[in-house]
Scaffold this active site. Structure first.
Site, PDB file in Angstrom:
ATOM      1  N   ALA A  65       0.870  -1.186   0.000  1.00 56.64           N
ATOM      2  CA  ALA A  65       0.000   0.000   0.000  1.00 56.64           C
ATOM      3  C   ALA A  65       0.901   1.228   0.000  1.00 56.64           C
ATOM      4  O   ALA A  65       2.056   1.161   0.446  1.00 56.64           O
ATOM      5  CB  ALA A  65      -0.887  -0.021   1.234  1.00 56.64           C
ATOM      6  N   GLY A 111       0.643  -5.105   0.770  1.00 50.08           N
ATOM      7  CA  GLY A 111      -0.520  -5.202  -0.120  1.00 50.08           C
ATOM      8  C   GLY A 111      -0.185  -5.879  -1.448  1.00 50.08           C
ATOM      9  O   GLY A 111      -1.077  -6.417  -2.107  1.00 50.08           O
ATOM     10  N   GLU A 114      -0.366  -9.476  -0.701  1.00 46.20           N
ATOM     11  CA  GLU A 114      -1.794  -9.758  -0.532  1.00 46.20           C
ATOM     12  C   GLU A 114      -2.532  -9.794  -1.870  1.00 46.20           C
ATOM     13  O   GLU A 114      -3.420 -10.612  -2.078  1.00 46.20           O
ATOM     14  CB  GLU A 114      -2.425  -8.713   0.398  1.00 46.20           C
ATOM     15  CG  GLU A 114      -1.923  -8.846   1.826  1.00 46.20           C
ATOM     16  CD  GLU A 114      -2.362  -7.686   2.701  1.00 46.20           C
ATOM     17  OE1 GLU A 114      -1.912  -6.538   2.445  1.00 46.20           O
ATOM     18  OE2 GLU A 114      -3.152  -7.910   3.620  1.00 46.20           O
ATOM     19  N   GLU A 134       4.280  -5.270   7.428  1.00 44.52           N
ATOM     20  CA  GLU A 134       3.455  -4.262   8.119  1.00 44.52           C
ATOM     21  C   GLU A 134       3.908  -3.999   9.542  1.00 44.52           C
ATOM     22  O   GLU A 134       3.767  -2.873  10.038  1.00 44.52           O
ATOM     23  CB  GLU A 134       1.976  -4.691   8.121  1.00 44.52           C
ATOM     24  CG  GLU A 134       1.279  -4.585   6.765  1.00 44.52           C
ATOM     25  CD  GLU A 134       1.505  -5.791   5.851  1.00 44.52           C
ATOM     26  OE1 GLU A 134       2.263  -6.708   6.231  1.00 44.52           O
ATOM     27  OE2 GLU A 134       0.920  -5.807   4.762  1.00 44.52           O
TER      28      GLU A 134
HETATM   29  N1  COA Z   1       4.599   3.229  -0.503  1.00 48.68           N
HETATM   30  C1  COA Z   1       4.998   4.409  -1.021  1.00 48.68           C
HETATM   31  N2  COA Z   1       6.136   4.559  -1.708  1.00 48.68           N
HETATM   32  C2  COA Z   1       6.904   3.482  -1.876  1.00 48.68           C
HETATM   33  C3  COA Z   1       6.559   2.223  -1.354  1.00 48.68           C
HETATM   34  C4  COA Z   1       5.337   2.123  -0.649  1.00 48.68           C
HETATM   35  N3  COA Z   1       4.899   0.961  -0.136  1.00 48.68           N
HETATM   36  N4  COA Z   1       7.527   1.340  -1.665  1.00 48.68           N
HETATM   37  C5  COA Z   1       8.454   2.021  -2.368  1.00 48.68           C
HETATM   38  N5  COA Z   1       8.080   3.314  -2.490  1.00 48.68           N
HETATM   39  C6  COA Z   1       8.791   4.401  -3.181  1.00 48.68           C
HETATM   40  C7  COA Z   1       9.981   4.889  -2.381  1.00 48.68           C
HETATM   41  O1  COA Z   1       9.557   5.823  -1.388  1.00 48.68           O
HETATM   42  C8  COA Z   1      10.825   5.531  -3.467  1.00 48.68           C
HETATM   43  O2  COA Z   1      10.245   6.772  -3.804  1.00 48.68           O
HETATM   44  P1  COA Z   1      11.200   8.086  -4.025  1.00 48.68           P
HETATM   45  O3  COA Z   1      12.105   7.691  -5.140  1.00 48.68           O
HETATM   46  O4  COA Z   1      10.228   9.165  -4.365  1.00 48.68           O
HETATM   47  O5  COA Z   1      11.929   8.268  -2.735  1.00 48.68           O
HETATM   48  C9  COA Z   1      10.593   4.601  -4.654  1.00 48.68           C
HETATM   49  O6  COA Z   1       9.376   3.911  -4.385  1.00 48.68           O
HETATM   50  C10 COA Z   1      11.686   3.575  -4.830  1.00 48.68           C
HETATM   51  O7  COA Z   1      11.831   2.856  -3.620  1.00 48.68           O
HETATM   52  P2  COA Z   1      13.227   2.717  -2.820  1.00 48.68           P
HETATM   53  O8  COA Z   1      12.896   2.492  -1.383  1.00 48.68           O
HETATM   54  O9  COA Z   1      14.131   3.859  -3.163  1.00 48.68           O
HETATM   55  O10 COA Z   1      13.789   1.394  -3.506  1.00 48.68           O
HETATM   56  P3  COA Z   1      14.801   0.350  -2.846  1.00 48.68           P
HETATM   57  O11 COA Z   1      15.198  -0.579  -3.952  1.00 48.68           O
HETATM   58  O12 COA Z   1      15.856   1.055  -2.096  1.00 48.68           O
HETATM   59  O13 COA Z   1      13.925  -0.468  -1.771  1.00 48.68           O
HETATM   60  C11 COA Z   1      11.973  -1.677  -0.991  1.00 48.68           C
HETATM   61  C12 COA Z   1      12.862  -1.279  -2.192  1.00 48.68           C
HETATM   62  C13 COA Z   1      10.775  -2.421  -1.540  1.00 48.68           C
HETATM   63  C14 COA Z   1      12.764  -2.581  -0.035  1.00 48.68           C
HETATM   64  C15 COA Z   1      11.550  -0.405  -0.221  1.00 48.68           C
HETATM   65  O14 COA Z   1      11.010   0.504  -1.174  1.00 48.68           O
HETATM   66  C16 COA Z   1      10.483  -0.657   0.815  1.00 48.68           C
HETATM   67  O15 COA Z   1      10.784  -1.166   1.869  1.00 48.68           O
HETATM   68  N6  COA Z   1       9.202  -0.270   0.522  1.00 48.68           N
HETATM   69  C17 COA Z   1       8.125  -0.371   1.449  1.00 48.68           C
HETATM   70  C18 COA Z   1       7.649  -1.786   1.574  1.00 48.68           C
HETATM   71  C19 COA Z   1       6.535  -1.899   2.604  1.00 48.68           C
HETATM   72  O16 COA Z   1       6.728  -1.684   3.779  1.00 48.68           O
HETATM   73  N7  COA Z   1       5.332  -2.240   2.125  1.00 48.68           N
HETATM   74  C20 COA Z   1       4.215  -2.484   2.972  1.00 48.68           C
HETATM   75  C21 COA Z   1       3.395  -1.287   3.135  1.00 48.68           C
HETATM   76  S1  COA Z   1       2.025  -1.656   4.201  1.00 48.68           S
END
Ligand code: COA
Length: 259
Positions: A65, A111, A114, A134
């Protein structure tokens, strides 16, 4: 017509691609609404026989999400977000009478995991990563993760993944039964389409009944066996069942029409 998803129909199979690669295809409110509309089309359009859900870009299926929408939420808002998503998208996918398969092409987190689990089954690229992180945000899954992860991989492993927030790779996901097959990234969509062509060559009402009955089994529904008997009988009243038996006896391929 959509701004956050792409749709393409070929050979009666629609590919729905979540298209926010710069945000790793995170599910914001608009994505959920547009996915909901695409799913309505899958239900309503008789020319569509099956669907593939995937993510744009080489890195991510859906990274969860959209966390940028979380700060403004209170309890009521959080509940509404989860309920709306479940009603418009996740439960609709799970209960769709046409096969909907996830082609998981990278991160499937929160999500995203999911969404993949709401699909009827999952195929993955070798760079796919799955997780329910989460707890890192002080939350629990809200789009069905606690229920479907437990159904798919069992209680102990589901608890571990949801408590640690750890990511697992595609081969671990396959060994747990979370994905059916793992392919090199460039083969994922062609293999998914190939499998769906096999499935869409079968009798559509029988496929719909497989989905309905297997979903009942997955939740341990007490009437599963009775409903199987009823479906078995109902199918004998379809033209396709007559065609299937006739084609077998005539030693030819059946020509199913969905009636
Ligand atoms: N919601 C909003 N933005 C998200 C996102 C999410 N769930 N997951 C990634 N993004 C965005 C990042 O903020 C970043 O945006 P920016 O370039 O404007 O800063 C962009 O996507 C790229 O992500 P980034 O974190 O730079 O890539 P990465 O390769 O370093 O890491 C992940 C990848 C997936 C490990 C990391 O993005 C992450 O942990 N995301 C969240 C996962 C999460 O907790 N999901 C559950 C939500 S309930």
């Amino acid at each position: 017509m959509y701004s956050t998803i792409l749709t393409e129909v070929q050979d009666h199979i629609i590919t729905v691609t979540i298209n926010r690669p710069e945000k790793l295809n995170a599910l914001n409110k608009l994505v959920i609404e547009e996915l909901g509309q695409a799913i309505e089309t899958i239900y309503a359009d008789d020319s569509i026989k099956a669907a593939i859900l995937t993510g744009a870009g080489p890195k991510s299926f859906v990274a969860g999400a959209d966390i940028s929408e979380f700060l403004e939420l209170d309890g009521e808002g959080g509940q509404a977000l989860a309920q709306k998503g479940q009603d418009l998208v996740f439960s609709k996918i799970e209960n769709c009478p046409k096969p909907i398969i996830a082609a998981v092409n990278g991160f499937a987190l929160g999500g995203g995991c999911e969404l993949a689990m709401a699909c009827h089954f999952r195929l993955a690229s070798d760079n796919a990563k799955f997780g329910q992180p989460e707890v890192n945000l002080g939350l629990v899954p809200g789009y069905g993760g606690t229920q479907r992860l437990t159904q798919l991989i069992g209680k102990g492993k589901a608890m571990e993944l949801m408590m640690t927030g750890a990511m697992i790779n595609a081969s671990e996901a396959k060994s747990l039964g979370l994905v059916n097959e793992v392919f090199p990234a460039e083969e994922l969509l062609p293999k998914t389409i190939q499998l769906l062509k096999t499935i869409t060559s079968k009798a559509p009402i029988a496929i719909a009944k497989v989905i309905e009955l297997t979903n009942l089994a997955a939740i341990g529904h007490p009437d599963g066996l009775r409903k199987e008997v009823a479906a078995f009988g109902l199918l004998f009243d379809t033209r396709d069942a007559k065609e299937g038996a006739r084609a077998f006896l005539d030693k030819r391929a059946p020509n199913f029409t969905g009636h």
